[in-house]
Design an enzyme around this catalytic site. Structure first.
Site, PDB file in Angstrom:
ATOM      1  N   LYS A  54       0.849  -1.210   0.000  1.00  0.00           N
ATOM      2  CA  LYS A  54       0.000   0.000   0.000  1.00  0.00           C
ATOM      3  C   LYS A  54       0.875   1.248   0.000  1.00  0.00           C
ATOM      4  CE  LYS A  54      -3.739  -2.604   2.045  1.00  0.00           C
ATOM      5  NZ  LYS A  54      -4.360  -3.199   3.224  1.00  0.00           N
ATOM      6  N   GLN A  98      -5.454  -1.905   9.246  1.00  0.00           N
ATOM      7  CA  GLN A  98      -5.202  -3.227   8.671  1.00  0.00           C
ATOM      8  C   GLN A  98      -5.806  -4.318   9.560  1.00  0.00           C
ATOM      9  OE1 GLN A  98      -3.739  -3.732   5.663  1.00  0.00           O
ATOM     10  NE2 GLN A  98      -4.016  -5.921   5.844  1.00  0.00           N
ATOM     11  N   ASP A 121     -11.762   1.824   3.273  1.00  0.00           N
ATOM     12  CA  ASP A 121     -11.960   0.372   3.246  1.00  0.00           C
ATOM     13  C   ASP A 121     -13.437   0.018   3.054  1.00  0.00           C
ATOM     14  OD1 ASP A 121      -9.914  -1.520   3.418  1.00  0.00           O
ATOM     15  OD2 ASP A 121      -9.540  -1.101   5.535  1.00  0.00           O
TER      16      ASP A 121
HETATM   17  N1  GUN Z   1      -6.892  -7.479   5.579  1.00  0.00           N
HETATM   18  C1  GUN Z   1      -7.064  -8.237   4.472  1.00  0.00           C
HETATM   19  N2  GUN Z   1      -7.655  -7.518   3.490  1.00  0.00           N
HETATM   20  C2  GUN Z   1      -7.845  -6.279   4.002  1.00  0.00           C
HETATM   21  C3  GUN Z   1      -8.414  -5.087   3.463  1.00  0.00           C
HETATM   22  O1  GUN Z   1      -8.871  -5.007   2.313  1.00  0.00           O
HETATM   23  N3  GUN Z   1      -8.429  -4.023   4.300  1.00  0.00           N
HETATM   24  C4  GUN Z   1      -7.960  -4.081   5.574  1.00  0.00           C
HETATM   25  N4  GUN Z   1      -8.033  -2.991   6.332  1.00  0.00           N
HETATM   26  N5  GUN Z   1      -7.429  -5.171   6.096  1.00  0.00           N
HETATM   27  C5  GUN Z   1      -7.372  -6.262   5.303  1.00  0.00           C
END
Ligand code: GUN
Length: 299
Positions: A54, A98, A121
């Site tokens: 990211k 996350q 998200d």
């Molecule tokens: N963990 C696995 N996929 C994701 C996601 O798309 N967003 C977040 N915040 N955590 C994750």
């Protein structure tokens, strides 16, 4: 277009590259750079890799970004205070916590604390509620990326039957909603399958599109897939492989080798859905900034 043994490979990289190029172009003409804050609690190895992807993505398209790495024993109150500060920070348009969080933290309360206008998200109940109501604001990144991937490869969804295996709030549930919305990339008839679905292979084998999002390596075999059907593999699992130089390798939730020559189209792992998730996260962050600043354009 890439085929392997007759099966069309739905590769994410070219689509991701196009989204990145468009975002870079938009940012160059924007009043300011969009800002993304990522919060990572604990030492989960896979999460650390996703977060670094990211960060690299933000650098590539010219976004401002900050990552807050917190120890695994961070108190709920500390995490909520950090989110409160990010909610109030005008340089931050998007906030991503996350997942998964360490078990002592109350995930629902943490997601609720994120300002819904910065919830890139799409996990805040307000944004999930908007999706249910048919007027989405932020759509969760992986489901949105899957729809964009199908759109790019002109895989029709309208009027098709889809079996989604896995009911997580990150993928399965929002994807089921998205594909069943009214509209060009919706209008599907969706069956939301899970661990208690009786005779899962039979249910999936009746579908035109099968989405594997269960977190079990190579779970979806030919038994689950009608000949010529489309398979979207959302899994990323590291398995032991003595034949591989590293001793391990990544596989999806679908049995890639077994499905070649049987499925009509298939997303590879890695390189299928994964690159799309990051592209959609950056697109959502662009959207958040453009709503604040009143500028337009889709990444
Ligand atoms: N963990 C696995 N996929 C994701 C996601 O798309 N967003 C977040 N915040 N955590 C994750």
């Amino acid at each position: 277009m890439g085929r392997d043994n007759g099966t069309l490979l739905l590769k994410g990289k070219p689509v991701r590259d196009a989204v990145f190029a468009e975002l870079s172009r938009l940012v160059a003409a924007a009043p300011r750079r969009p800002g993304l804050a990522v919060v990572l609690v604990g030492e989960d190895a896979a999460s650390a890799v996703y977060v670094s992807h990211k960060e690299k993505g933000c650098d590539e398209v010219g976004f401002h970004h900050v990552t807050h790495r917190l120890p695994a024993d961070t108190a709920q109150s500390e995490l909520l205070a950090l989110i409160g500060g990010l909610n109030a920070d005008p340089a931050i348009d998007g906030i991503l916590v996350q997942l998964p969080l360490p078990a002592h933290l109350d995930q629902a309360a943490v997601l609720l604390a994120v300002d819904p206008r910065k919830d890139v998200d799409g996990f805040h109940p307000e944004n999930l509620g908007r999706l249910v109501a048919g007027s989405p604001r932020f759509v969760p990144c992986t489901p949105k990326g899957i729809v964009r991937l199908l759109e790019h490869y002109q895989v029709p969804v309208r009027g098709r039957t889809v079996a989604v295996i896995g009911r997580s709030v990150i993928v399965g549930r929002p994807l089921s909603l998205l594909l069943s919305l009214k509209g060009a990339m919706g209008d599907a008839t969706v069956t939301m399958c899970h661990s208690r679905t009786p005779d899962l292979p039979r249910v999936c084998a009746a579908a035109d599109i099968v989405v594997a999002a269960i977190g079990v390596p190579r779970f979806v075999t030919r038994d689950f897939v009608r000949a010529g059907a489309v398979v979207v593999d959302v899994g990323i699992n590291r398995i032991d492989d003595p034949g591989h130089p590293k001793g391990t390798r990544l596989v999806g939730d679908a049995d890639y080798e077994g499905l070649l020559g049987h499925a009509g189209a298939l997303t590879p792992v890695p390189g299928g859905v994964g690159p799309m998730t990051i592209a959609m996260l950056l697109g959502n962050t662009w959207e958040a900034m453009s709503r604040v600043e009143g500028v337009h354009g889709r990444g």
